[in-house]
Design a protein around this motif. Structure first.
Motif, mmCIF file in Angstrom:
data_model
loop_
_atom_site.group_PDB
_atom_site.id
_atom_site.type_symbol
_atom_site.label_atom_id
_atom_site.label_comp_id
_atom_site.label_asym_id
_atom_site.label_seq_id
_atom_site.Cartn_x
_atom_site.Cartn_y
_atom_site.Cartn_z
ATOM 1 N N SER A 122 0.812 -1.219 0.000
ATOM 2 C CA SER A 122 0.000 0.000 0.000
ATOM 3 C C SER A 122 0.846 1.271 0.000
ATOM 4 C CB SER A 122 -0.970 -0.001 1.198
ATOM 5 O OG SER A 122 -0.243 0.063 2.400
ATOM 6 N N GLY A 123 2.149 1.129 -0.096
ATOM 7 C CA GLY A 123 3.025 2.305 -0.198
ATOM 8 C C GLY A 123 3.348 2.912 1.155
ATOM 9 N N PHE A 124 4.121 4.002 1.111
ATOM 10 C CA PHE A 124 4.569 4.648 2.356
ATOM 11 C C PHE A 124 4.073 6.085 2.368
ATOM 12 C CE2 PHE A 124 7.961 7.287 4.358
ATOM 13 C CZ PHE A 124 7.717 6.913 5.672
ATOM 14 N N VAL A 125 3.568 6.521 3.532
ATOM 15 C CA VAL A 125 3.104 7.910 3.653
ATOM 16 C C VAL A 125 4.029 8.722 4.562
ATOM 17 C CG1 VAL A 125 1.157 9.407 4.267
ATOM 18 C CG2 VAL A 125 0.722 7.154 3.254
ATOM 19 N N ARG A 126 4.180 8.274 5.823
ATOM 20 C CA ARG A 126 5.030 9.039 6.745
ATOM 21 C C ARG A 126 5.330 8.218 8.006
ATOM 22 N NH1 ARG A 126 2.170 10.893 11.153
ATOM 23 N NH2 ARG A 126 -0.085 11.138 10.931
ATOM 24 N N ASN A 127 6.296 8.729 8.768
ATOM 25 C CA ASN A 127 6.576 8.148 10.084
ATOM 26 C C ASN A 127 5.500 8.546 11.068
ATOM 27 O OD1 ASN A 127 9.014 6.869 9.541
ATOM 28 N ND2 ASN A 127 10.237 8.678 10.020
ATOM 29 N N LEU A 128 5.263 7.730 12.084
ATOM 30 C CA LEU A 128 4.354 8.124 13.156
ATOM 31 C C LEU A 128 5.111 8.965 14.181
ATOM 32 C CD1 LEU A 128 2.195 4.952 13.972
ATOM 33 C CD2 LEU A 128 1.736 6.803 12.377
ATOM 34 N N GLU A 129 4.388 9.927 14.767
ATOM 35 C CA GLU A 129 4.950 10.712 15.874
ATOM 36 C C GLU A 129 4.938 9.835 17.132
ATOM 37 O OE1 GLU A 129 6.261 13.613 15.488
ATOM 38 O OE2 GLU A 129 5.600 13.868 13.425
ATOM 39 N N VAL A 130 5.694 10.274 18.150
ATOM 40 C CA VAL A 130 5.773 9.491 19.392
ATOM 41 C C VAL A 130 4.375 9.251 19.975
ATOM 42 C CG1 VAL A 130 6.654 9.474 21.758
ATOM 43 C CG2 VAL A 130 8.070 10.391 19.909
ATOM 44 N N ASP A 131 3.577 10.322 20.053
ATOM 45 C CA ASP A 131 2.244 10.167 20.669
ATOM 46 C C ASP A 131 1.360 9.231 19.860
ATOM 47 O OD1 ASP A 131 2.311 12.449 18.814
ATOM 48 O OD2 ASP A 131 0.193 12.635 19.264
ATOM 49 N N GLU A 132 1.582 9.175 18.554
ATOM 50 C CA GLU A 132 0.766 8.286 17.717
ATOM 51 C C GLU A 132 1.153 6.810 17.928
ATOM 52 O OE1 GLU A 132 -0.166 11.208 13.909
ATOM 53 O OE2 GLU A 132 1.739 10.159 13.987
ATOM 54 N N ILE A 133 2.390 6.587 18.341
ATOM 55 C CA ILE A 133 2.804 5.208 18.642
ATOM 56 C C ILE A 133 2.248 4.810 20.017
ATOM 57 C CG2 ILE A 133 4.772 3.654 18.980
ATOM 58 C CD1 ILE A 133 6.423 5.544 17.159
ATOM 59 N N VAL A 134 2.507 5.670 21.015
ATOM 60 C CA VAL A 134 2.087 5.363 22.394
ATOM 61 C C VAL A 134 0.566 5.250 22.500
ATOM 62 C CG1 VAL A 134 2.018 6.339 24.732
ATOM 63 C CG2 VAL A 134 4.140 6.439 23.386
ATOM 64 N N SER A 135 -0.140 6.129 21.802
ATOM 65 C CA SER A 135 -1.601 6.191 21.982
ATOM 66 C C SER A 135 -2.301 4.929 21.474
ATOM 67 C CB SER A 135 -2.173 7.429 21.292
ATOM 68 O OG SER A 135 -1.918 7.378 19.906
#
Ligand code: SF4
Length: 343
Positions: A122-135
């Motif tokens: 499905s391709g690559f869009v962007r890295n996740l931010e820290v809060d998006e990983i933890v949440s």
């Protein structure tokens, strides 16, 4: 400023800057990470004045559940979460020996593009931010009311390509005053980026490492993992050995078994040989490929067991991973890929 993106030290500093006592930071973090209370209004041990002040400076944002599938067989639950910018990611709640395990994402899509993986397609869009990983952990706990005991960074994305955010998220999940998940219950799974594996071993975190090897020759590996043309198996395993020397943790080798591709006796013997030569403490996890993508077939049970026996007879610990959530498209990236196709 989403609270979930702060390290402990950063959050204490922010609280002190606002003129509050340091212990107020511990109180807020306890509400958020342990009691799963995401509104300052409900933090009853804070004064009314503090409850008014804090939302002017911080938010507590979780991703929105846009789709959820629960397996009838083993309660594995797959979530499709929507982030603030409208991108979607997947996370999975599964039960291992009775304990809740969360499999979380580190990127929107993935740039590695492994041929057997729906996320890669499905391709690559962007890295996740820290809060998006933890949440992702808090959103799963809030929805399921299950306390997460183990975390695997094995969802969408290559964790070591988002290195700083991933390591910071691990420290938050592990911190005693935050999520307090034991470091030995956290696993990072990587396709193998040697310099980042070595760096991870030097972080002072006794974290578990899993290497997605999936082939025992560089030629075959290049056919399914494009990044394999950059890093040879020997280089990756050498980095894993250095990781182990620093952490004393056993390294897991993930090996997806694909029918008539990497499931031959000679593949198993070559895998046993290279692992023995490395003189590392390793455990091989054999994973019959998920036949969700066209052209992929799993070997017969007989062939899978034979592959395992060859490893075991050569002195390499190996297991066939038990499948979870077979009825809910639990293969990484499937749910998101379908949602994208519908748009
Ligand atoms: S298997 Fe992992 S590294 Fe490969 S494309 Fe999928 S998410 Fe990326």
């Amino acid at each position: 400023m989403n609270i979930l993106g702060f390290s402990y030290e950063e959050f204490v500093e922010e609280i002190v800057k606002l003129g509050l006592e340091r212990y107020r930071a511990d109180q807020v973090l306890d509400w958020v990470y342990q009691k799963l209370v995401f509104s300052f209004d409900q933090m009853t041990n804070l004064s009314k004045e503090h409850r008014r002040l804090l939302p002017q400076h911080f938010s507590i944002d979780l991703p929105k559940v846009v789709e959820k599938k629960v397996s009838k067989f083993d309660k594995t639950t797959k979530y499709l979460f929507e982030l603030k910018d409208g991108n979607t990611i997947e996370s999975v709640l599964l039960f291992h020996e009775g304990y809740a395990t969360a499999c979380i994402s580190t990127q929107v899509g993935c740039p590695i593009r492994c041929s057997f993986c729906a996320t890669g397609q499905s391709g690559f869009v962007r890295n996740l931010e820290v809060d998006e990983i933890v949440s992702q952990i808090l959103a799963i706990e809030a929805d399921s009311r299950q306390k997460i005991r183990n975390v695997v960074y094995m969802g969408m994305g290559e964790p070591l390509l988002n290195y700083d955010n991933v390591v910071k998220s691990v420290r938050i999940l592990n911190h005693k005053k935050m999520k307090n998940i034991g470091i030995r219950r956290i696993t990072i799974s990587t396709v193998g980026i040697p310099e980042k594996i070595i760096k991870l071993g030097q972080e002072g975190l006794d974290i578990n490492l899993a290497i997605s090897l999936h082939a025992s020759s560089n030629e075959k590996r290049m056919q399914i993992i494009p990044l394999a043309s950059k890093y040879a198996i020997e280089e990756i395993l050498d980095a894993a050995k250095q990781f182990q020397q620093n952490t004393d943790r056993r390294v897991t080798i993930e090996y997806i078994l694909i029918k008539e591709f990497n499931d031959y006796d000679e593949d198993a013997r070559r895998l046993a040989k290279i692992l023995k030569e490395m003189k590392m403490k390793v455990f091989v996890n054999l994973i019959p490929v998920n036949p969700a993508l066209p052209g992929l077939e799993r070997p017969s049970i007989w062939k899978i067991n034979r592959f395992k026996e060859i490893l075991v007879e050569s002195g390499i610990e190996a297991e066939v991973r038990r499948e979870k959530g077979v009825d809910i498209e639990a293969a990484c990236g499937q749910l998101r890929l379908r949602a994208l196709q519908k748009r």
